[in-house]
Design a protein around this motif. Sequence first.
Motif, PDB file in Angstrom:
ATOM      1  N   TYR A  79      36.461  56.474  46.657  1.00  0.00           N
ATOM      2  CA  TYR A  79      35.688  57.494  47.365  1.00  0.00           C
ATOM      3  C   TYR A  79      34.598  56.844  48.214  1.00  0.00           C
ATOM      4  O   TYR A  79      34.249  55.675  48.024  1.00  0.00           O
ATOM      5  N   ILE A  80      34.084  57.628  49.125  1.00  0.00           N
ATOM      6  CA  ILE A  80      33.024  57.148  50.012  1.00  0.00           C
ATOM      7  C   ILE A  80      31.680  57.351  49.332  1.00  0.00           C
ATOM      8  O   ILE A  80      31.388  58.433  48.818  1.00  0.00           O
ATOM      9  N   THR A  81      30.875  56.298  49.325  1.00  0.00           N
ATOM     10  CA  THR A  81      29.574  56.384  48.662  1.00  0.00           C
ATOM     11  C   THR A  81      28.440  56.647  49.638  1.00  0.00           C
ATOM     12  O   THR A  81      27.488  57.365  49.320  1.00  0.00           O
ATOM     13  N   SER A  82      28.521  56.061  50.826  1.00  0.00           N
ATOM     14  CA  SER A  82      27.416  56.192  51.784  1.00  0.00           C
ATOM     15  C   SER A  82      27.991  56.292  53.201  1.00  0.00           C
ATOM     16  O   SER A  82      28.955  55.597  53.520  1.00  0.00           O
ATOM     17  N   THR A  83      27.382  57.136  54.003  1.00  0.00           N
ATOM     18  CA  THR A  83      27.820  57.235  55.398  1.00  0.00           C
ATOM     19  C   THR A  83      26.606  57.336  56.312  1.00  0.00           C
ATOM     20  O   THR A  83      25.527  57.745  55.883  1.00  0.00           O
ATOM     21  N   ALA A  84      26.822  56.961  57.546  1.00  0.00           N
ATOM     22  CA  ALA A  84      25.751  57.085  58.537  1.00  0.00           C
ATOM     23  C   ALA A  84      26.373  57.048  59.921  1.00  0.00           C
ATOM     24  O   ALA A  84      27.449  56.466  60.114  1.00  0.00           O
ATOM     25  N   PHE A  85      25.680  57.655  60.858  1.00  0.00           N
ATOM     26  CA  PHE A  85      26.066  57.464  62.257  1.00  0.00           C
ATOM     27  C   PHE A  85      25.356  56.197  62.725  1.00  0.00           C
ATOM     28  O   PHE A  85      24.126  56.110  62.668  1.00  0.00           O
ATOM     29  N   SER A  86      26.143  55.236  63.139  1.00  0.00           N
ATOM     30  CA  SER A  86      25.557  53.960  63.545  1.00  0.00           C
ATOM     31  C   SER A  86      25.208  53.994  65.033  1.00  0.00           C
ATOM     32  O   SER A  86      26.101  54.015  65.884  1.00  0.00           O
ATOM     33  N   PRO A  87      23.925  53.991  65.357  1.00  0.00           N
ATOM     34  CA  PRO A  87      23.550  53.963  66.774  1.00  0.00           C
ATOM     35  C   PRO A  87      24.011  52.663  67.429  1.00  0.00           C
ATOM     36  O   PRO A  87      24.318  52.626  68.616  1.00  0.00           O
ATOM     37  N   SER A  88      24.077  51.609  66.634  1.00  0.00           N
ATOM     38  CA  SER A  88      24.475  50.323  67.199  1.00  0.00           C
ATOM     39  C   SER A  88      25.950  50.336  67.585  1.00  0.00           C
ATOM     40  O   SER A  88      26.346  49.725  68.586  1.00  0.00           O
ATOM     41  N   LEU A  89      26.794  51.016  66.803  1.00  0.00           N
ATOM     42  CA  LEU A  89      28.232  51.023  67.044  1.00  0.00           C
ATOM     43  C   LEU A  89      28.700  52.282  67.770  1.00  0.00           C
ATOM     44  O   LEU A  89      29.804  52.325  68.308  1.00  0.00           O
TER      45      LEU A  89
END
Lengths: 987, 191
Positions: free
Chosen positions: A927-937
């Motif tokens: 399962y996914i533990t952490s997510t984020a929108f990456s401004p760098s990517l």
Amino acid sequence: MTGGYRLGGGIIDRARTLRFSFDGATMDGFAGDTLASALIANGTRLVGRSFKYHRPRGIFSAGPEEPNALVELRCGARREPNTKATTVELYDGLSAQSQNRWPSLRFDLRAVHQLAAPLLVAGFYYKTFMWPAAMWEKLYEPAIRRSAGLGRLSGEPDPDLYEKACAFCDLLVIGGGPAGLSAALAAGRAGARVILVDEDFMLGGRLLSETLEVDGMPGVAWARQADIELAALPNVRILRRTTVFGVYDGEYGAIERVADHLPEPAPFTPRQRLWKFVARESLLVSGAIERPIVFGGNDRPGVMLASAVRSYVNRFAASPGRRVVVFTSSDDGWRTAADLDRAGVCVAAVIDPRLEVAAEVRALANDIPVHLGARVIDGHGGQTLRAVEFIDAGGARKTLRADVLAVSGGWNPNIALATHLGGKGEWSPRYSTFLASNAPKTMSIAGAAAGNLTLAAALGDGARCGAAAATRLGFHPGQLQAYRASDEAFAVTPIWHVAGARNKAFVDLQNDVTDSDIAVSVSEGFRSVEHLKRYTTLGMATDQGKTSNLNGLAIMAELTGQAIAQAGITRARSPQVPVAIGAFAGLNTGQHFKPTRLTSAHDWATGQGASFVEAGQWLRAQWFARPGETDWLQSVEREVIAARTTVGICDVSTLGKIALSGPDVGAFLDRIYVNTFSTLAVGKVRYGVMLREDGFVMDDGTTARLAPDNYLLSTTTANAAKVMEHLEFCHQVLWPELDVQMVSVTEQWAQFAVSGPHSRSLLQRLFGAAADLSDAAFPYMACGEFCLGRIRARLFRISFSGERAYEIAVPAGFGNALARELMAAGEDLSVMPYGIEALSVMRIEKGHVAGNELNGQTVARDLGLGRMMSTKKDFVGRIMAGRPALVDPRRPTLVGLKPLDPKDRLRNGAHLMAPGAIPGPDADEGYITSTAFSPSLGHWIGLGLLTRGPERLGARIRVYDPIRSGDSEAEIVSPIFLDPEGGKLRG
Amino acid sequence: MAELTRQNPWRTLAPGGRGAGVIAAAACRRGVATVLVRKGKIAELADRIGLCFGIALNNRPKRTHNNGVTFLGVGPGKWLAMSEQPGFVADLAARLEGVASVVEQSDALAILELSGPALSATLEKGFQIDFGSFAIDDCAVTSVNHLGATIWKTHDDSFEIAVSRSIVGSFLHWLSASVAAGGLAVKSGQG
């Protein structure tokens, strides 16, 4: 006479008239009245409707045992449902409404329930509303709750204050009646610290309601004199309007109604106060409660406990009616007839099932007609009692006109508190009731509560027990005081139930449990009193069955052919009176529900427009919105970009900080962490991982060596206390031989992360010549202490963001100023504050694990930290971490996840499975533990725990999130999305 | 180079209610340190403290003090040392070198002096301590309304309370609500 029912005498203050209203009708009473006595004095008989059948109900008792006269008190936000009118002290402006009726008390359409009474027997709900099951929550339960039940809450926030307090004493005297007063006097005079608690607003208990004398003076006067003497003793504290509701291990819970007798609390005063008493010993002198007799129509307004009638006449100078019949199986009931007669109230008859009574008891009736060997079978009337039907000694049915029927079936010692720690009542054939057995070790029982039902016996017993307790506690009471008081007759031949009634015969008036319900319960096979209680709801109402339990179980015993002693009695539980939830909450409501910890730079963060989030007890800045930003993601994106391109500062003061000193700290840390710390050089920092005994990861963080025998260990915010506890346990229990000292310094230091390409420039400006922050002098993972003006600051070159970064720490008093100074010094460097959302984005981009991954279910290898585990030393959790299941290569292991379609959003908690697999537990691979929108990517990224994850880099995986309708595919990648070589942080 | 100014942890302490049932004074100028005895050095530590400060160190929950220096027993082999003397903590660390670890806590703890006729009634609303048998110089590491606190009795009718700096706001919420009926007065700090 006010309203025609006010008598002479009493202990009300006729100089203070109080105006109140009931169901909108304005009435007058006097100071010293209760709402019940004032209603009686005004001729109000109908006060409420019953719980299930909506039958008209009046006032039954004169105390907290009241099952009928429940009202809604006050209005607006202070509306208080289910209040016993018998315990409400009258005040000017009091407003009360009847409850559980529609549209009005006199005309209640829901009284139609009585027509369905044959269906509404015990167990009706369980049997009837079983099908279809789905309807229970949707229809049946809401409908039943609407039609039954009691009063309504206001639905508004309670405007009043509730507080808690704790007091200690040698002897807690529970009850301020004659036995309580004599006990308190004996112990108080001996010098014991005594707390005397009484639920009434006047001390005296039954003395206030009787015409008996003590030491040649009226009982009321004696009680007042005792009150004065006790109040003058510095070692005695008297708490009126206070009820002990529960007994716990060595402690007692009580509720003090500080301002319930006022329209609203005085400024700064609580409405109620919840007490915890810690007493070396307690004396239960809670008196006794008169028990009624079960017969037809025994719930008509006008049917009352005989002792309550005496209370209204003698104490409140209020006559419950014009024409009274007394139905008693005890000598005590005759005293009601005598007192009524003396007060000039017509007593139509005394009906006693006993064929013989003592001559002195018979004399109490004076010229009142007496029917011995007779029994009341029915009370007749509508909204008030009109007539009493009885069977005389010859078996003839006779009817007497009466508007009050005073009933006395004997007395039950009030032993509820004595059973809270597991004791049970023991049947006493002598008193035909249960007396306490197995009371708590430090509790004695005296007075009527112990079966001493006469005044002389109660006074003597109280004094004796008070003195005995004082002696046990190390005090020296003088000679026992002998009180002169009458030893009134109290013989009783119990009669629980009169069979053959035409009307319903109620056992539990508040829950509408009838004698038929008991019979149904028995016919259904319930033989235990505890089962009887739950099946019929006998004794489960707000009065805890104070007037119903014994009659109910006696009827059950009769039906099952058992003796009452065999049937036993249910165990009382705390609270023995209803206690407002607000009192238990005390001051801890709303934003004060739990303590709030603020960092020293909280004011600065507030000024920067921070939105805060709770992290345990801490408030942490989540992000700092700037004008024009409409979405938190915008703010976070800007903050991340700033920290990656210029410089950002983030308050990290909440991370746990533990100072470790002593010559053995290195050895100690080697045993705590999976990796080695004894080799750490002074001026250096090292990242470490510690395990629990079971081999799972407990926490991670950096430890700095500030001096040869001085280390600073950091923890995550969430685990700060847990790690401190763990370290202390390890030192005190496992390795006491190590010379190590430790103390938390989390509060001492304000600490800020300074991240980004310009971080060094900013800090160099701050320190000036006091520090050389060149990479050569202060490389990655260095630490040191430098002058910052007049203070010493600590600097650590560590990075959570993956950028060149430092953490600067100053004594917390300077934290707010440091934050401002950092902003000022970095203004031309485009410095930007960032919150923990940006911090989280950056750590996900760098693949750093945090709370989502350190979830108590992961081992070091799962997190990609397996190689940190030293094989050259022992450490906590080493053996258990080697269990086969924990080294299984199929264990879900940390990976990065990149959506195949850059527009797809990844979400925490989404399950990972092979593309094309049918979703289900067998297909689940992680399962996914952490997510984020990456401004760098420029797209969403995630960290997850995936079976054989590191072996599958480059493969596709299905991301299945049925709760949020997510179903997409992602590429399995390295968890380090940015700068995998770490060039940025080393400079 | 930056010159930072210290922020008073009690800056939001304000009078409340009517009267002066409780009088509060913030103690903001004290140097505070945790002193932890090194293994097996309790006798040497006591000797050193006796020599340096004229204080008979007590390894129990007691206050011992002399000439402006106070030691509070806050755990076995653990004390809070306090003084207004400038440089106290650094000086203490130097004096106790080798026999105890001395850890600066001056900014970690916020200390309040409380006195007044309504104080005992106020304290029983938060502390679960038998103040009736709490003698002068008694000390307790305890909690007040779910907040960690250390309390010690300085005179017949006055106490000092230390709480963590971060919870001062929550502590003041309890104090102001509990004391308001008798009134809270604030006087300038005594150090």
